[in-house]
Design a protein around this motif. Structure first.
Motif, PDB file in Angstrom:
ATOM      1  N   ASP A 248     -17.213  63.079  60.612  1.00  0.00           N
ATOM      2  CA  ASP A 248     -17.565  63.073  59.983  1.00  0.00           C
ATOM      3  C   ASP A 248     -19.001  61.442  59.347  1.00  0.00           C
ATOM      4  O   ASP A 248     -19.557  61.642  58.577  1.00  0.00           O
ATOM      5  CB  ASP A 248     -16.991  62.630  58.935  1.00  0.00           C
ATOM      6  N   SER A 249     -17.855  60.047  60.215  1.00  0.00           N
ATOM      7  CA  SER A 249     -18.914  59.367  60.469  1.00  0.00           C
ATOM      8  C   SER A 249     -20.146  59.213  60.799  1.00  0.00           C
ATOM      9  O   SER A 249     -20.821  58.855  60.018  1.00  0.00           O
ATOM     10  CB  SER A 249     -18.188  58.068  60.581  1.00  0.00           C
ATOM     11  N   ILE A 250     -20.218  59.970  61.815  1.00  0.00           N
ATOM     12  CA  ILE A 250     -21.526  59.720  62.605  1.00  0.00           C
ATOM     13  C   ILE A 250     -22.619  61.231  61.830  1.00  0.00           C
ATOM     14  O   ILE A 250     -23.797  60.055  61.492  1.00  0.00           O
ATOM     15  CB  ILE A 250     -21.443  60.535  63.979  1.00  0.00           C
TER      16      ILE A 250
ATOM     17  N   MET B 259     -27.053  60.669  57.793  1.00  0.00           N
ATOM     18  CA  MET B 259     -27.769  61.353  56.690  1.00  0.00           C
ATOM     19  C   MET B 259     -28.036  60.503  55.634  1.00  0.00           C
ATOM     20  O   MET B 259     -29.359  59.931  55.886  1.00  0.00           O
ATOM     21  CB  MET B 259     -26.948  61.482  55.622  1.00  0.00           C
ATOM     22  N   SER B 260     -27.862  59.230  55.546  1.00  0.00           N
ATOM     23  CA  SER B 260     -28.028  57.770  55.453  1.00  0.00           C
ATOM     24  C   SER B 260     -29.163  57.254  56.388  1.00  0.00           C
ATOM     25  O   SER B 260     -31.026  56.782  55.934  1.00  0.00           O
ATOM     26  CB  SER B 260     -27.681  56.961  55.313  1.00  0.00           C
ATOM     27  N   GLY B 261     -29.426  56.682  58.030  1.00  0.00           N
ATOM     28  CA  GLY B 261     -29.953  56.026  58.714  1.00  0.00           C
ATOM     29  C   GLY B 261     -31.171  57.540  58.457  1.00  0.00           C
ATOM     30  O   GLY B 261     -32.557  57.111  58.672  1.00  0.00           O
TER      31      GLY B 261
ATOM     32  N   GLU C 273     -28.998  69.609  57.757  1.00  0.00           N
ATOM     33  CA  GLU C 273     -30.111  68.868  58.864  1.00  0.00           C
ATOM     34  C   GLU C 273     -29.248  68.000  59.782  1.00  0.00           C
ATOM     35  O   GLU C 273     -29.740  67.931  60.745  1.00  0.00           O
ATOM     36  CB  GLU C 273     -30.780  67.676  57.891  1.00  0.00           C
ATOM     37  N   ALA C 274     -28.384  67.216  58.965  1.00  0.00           N
ATOM     38  CA  ALA C 274     -27.817  66.172  60.111  1.00  0.00           C
ATOM     39  C   ALA C 274     -26.715  66.758  60.616  1.00  0.00           C
ATOM     40  O   ALA C 274     -26.383  66.407  61.852  1.00  0.00           O
ATOM     41  CB  ALA C 274     -26.746  65.529  59.000  1.00  0.00           C
ATOM     42  N   ILE C 275     -26.160  68.370  59.941  1.00  0.00           N
ATOM     43  CA  ILE C 275     -25.371  68.721  61.611  1.00  0.00           C
ATOM     44  C   ILE C 275     -26.280  68.481  62.247  1.00  0.00           C
ATOM     45  O   ILE C 275     -25.615  69.209  63.747  1.00  0.00           O
ATOM     46  CB  ILE C 275     -24.482  69.399  60.350  1.00  0.00           C
TER      47      ILE C 275
END
Ligand code: ATP
Length: 482
Positions: free
Chosen positions: A340-342, A347-349, A356-358
């Motif tokens: 989750d933290s990755i 997502m923010s970076g 999309e992040a997944i």
């Protein structure tokens, strides 16, 4: 082996736990049937799953010497079957056979189109009809009106512990108290679920059971979802399987996949079920490739309803297994939080949504496997920690190399920065510091600024080296610099 839910199903009404009020009404109704005219010809038992409705019907039949004709409302031929028994009942009596009690389960699944016809059959019935439903308000109105409603309470955790202890005693088995309470708590009032869990824990491989329970902690609802897919051949019900499930469809697909051979026994049924999930897989793949996530709907329909109608289920106790192939399963709580933290960092970076992040994380995994240099750049860019790096690779050696390279890169970047920026400043402080700086600069410049002419100021602006305004660094900058 006989499933415990059957082995320990109460045979007498008096053995049914904590449903006294309901049982009193059931008794009064059957007495009315036997000694004259009941107010309503049918009875509708309504209440949560595993609270004793089916048990009541069989115990009643046992005590009053009825033969139970059990029908399921989601069966396409329900109407035909009810008609047959409603008409045939009288003749059978004359022949000295046992009277029949018609039990129509899942009355909340009666199609509205057939409801009128079934209501007419209830009027004609010469035998008692008992219906059961979890949601009485979903039973078609025409049928509800013909039936006396009897409500079943949700069993308490205490009721469940009591019932489980009784079974353990009869089996001469023991399990740790905390596990027993945990099973009772998780069942949320469903004694059937609790007894099934108890059987898994008590007779299965103890470690395996602990793992299943531990995993349930994280994915409490996945077993319920599997129950919906594999518990009935009702496509409508099965389609709801993923409603309460906080899991990506591709992950749930693995769960369904794993359990098909345990539930379907005939080879053609197994083949049909796998055919359904292979189609689901095609839709999932297409959704990923095209970014058209509306295709998920079809994938989910195939992996739930498509699998549910593939054949006849194994009767009795069904034990579900977690997928062996799912790496995520081996994940501890810590690993899940790493994932989750990755995702959050991506997502923010990279300014992405969760989906999309997944997808990006999958790509990152490939990069972390194959291009350690680039992986190090990503590590720095996203601000990943050592454990997060290890999470993205399967190989600890590679993780070590990436981490080493990332540290070197970070050092190099620091050296390139002006001295005062060296200290890493916690995020919250940055804004405060920026504000302070602006104030100080303004104060210092105030005096001179006033005296300068506008055109002079403009010229100075032009000549001044461009202020580092913190241009947003993109991923491509890093890749390009390599
Ligand atoms: N009140 C109860 N007292 C004793 N045993 C119970 C009671 N409720 C459930 N059980 C046990 O749980 C099992 C499942 O119960 P049952 O089949 O009666 O549930 P149900 O209310 O008909 O559920 P569903 O709505 O899912 O069909 C039974 O085998 C029985 O052993």
């Amino acid at each position: 082996m006989l499933p415990w839910v059957e082995k320990y199903r109460p045979r007498r009404l008096s053995e049914i736990i904590n449903q006294e009020q309901a049982l009193e009404r059931v008794r009064a109704w059957i007495e009315a049937w036997l000694h004259g005219r009941p107010k309503k010809k049918a009875l509708l038992l309504a209440g949560p799953p595993g609270s004793g409705k089916t048990t009541t019907v069989y115990a009643l039949a046992h005590e009053y010497r009825f033969e139970v004709i059990e029908l399921n409302a989601s069966d396409e031929r329900t109407y035909e079957k009810i008609e047959r028994y409603v008409q045939a009942a009288y003749t059978m009596d004359i022949l000295g056979k046992r009277r029949k009690l018609i039990f129509l389960d899942e009355a909340d699944n009666i199609e509205p189109s057939g409801a009128k016809e079934i209501a007419k059959l209830i009027d004609k019935a010469k035998n008692p009809i008992i219906m059961a439903a979890n949601k009485y308000w979903e039973v078609p109105r025409e049928i509800r009106e013909k039936a006396e409603l009897v409500e079943y309470k949700r069993l308490t955790q205490r009721d469940i512990v009591k019932a489980l202890l009784r079974i353990l005693k009869a089996e001469r088995l023991e399990i740790p108290k905390d596990l027993l309470y945990e099973i009772a708590k998780r069942a949320s009032g469903d004694l059937r679920a609790a007894i099934n869990d108890l059987q898994t824990v008590a007779i299965g491989d103890y470690e395996d059971a602990k793992a299943i329970l531990a995993y349930r902690d994280v994915e409490k609802t996945v077993f319920q979802a599997l129950g919906l897919v594999f518990g009935s051949d009702n496509a409508k019900k099965a389609k709801m399987a993923m409603w309460n499930l906080d899991m990506m469809p591709d992950e749930f697909l693995l769960w369904v996949d794993e359990n098909i051979p345990y539930i379907y026994l005939r080879s053609e049924e197994v083949a049909r079920a796998y055919d359904a999930i292979s189609r689901a897989d095609i839709y999932l793949g297409r959704a990923t490739r095209t970014g058209n996530y509306s295709l998920w709907k079809y994938a989910i329909d195939m992996m739930t309803a498509g699998v549910a109608v593939a054949g006849t289920k194994k009767r009795g106790f069904a034990k579900f297994y977690p997928p062996k192939s799912l790496k995520m399963l081996a994940e501890s709580k810590e690993e899940r939080s790493l994932r989750d933290s990755i995702l959050k960092k991506i997502m923010s970076g990279m300014h992405m949504g969760k989906l999309e992040a997944i997808e990006t994380m999958k790509i990152l995994r490939t990069i972390f496997e194959n291009n350690l240099e680039l992986a190090a750049h990503f590590t720095v860019f996203l601000g990943l920690g050592e454990k997060e790096v290890a999470f993205l690779t399967t190989d600890s050696e590679k993780a070590g190399t990436i981490w080493g390279k990332a540290l070197a890169l970070r050092r190099k970047l620091k050296e390139m920065r002006p001295k005062e920026e060296e200290r890493e400043i916690p995020e919250g402080e940055i804004e405060e510091i920026e504000e302070e700086e602006v104030e100080v600069e303004e104060e210092a410049e105030e005096g001179e600024e006033k005296e300068k002419k506008p055109e002079e100021k403009r010229r100075e602006e032009k000549e001044k080296p461009k202020e580092k305004k913190g241009r947003q660094v993109t991923l491509f900058d890093f890749i390009g610099k390599k």
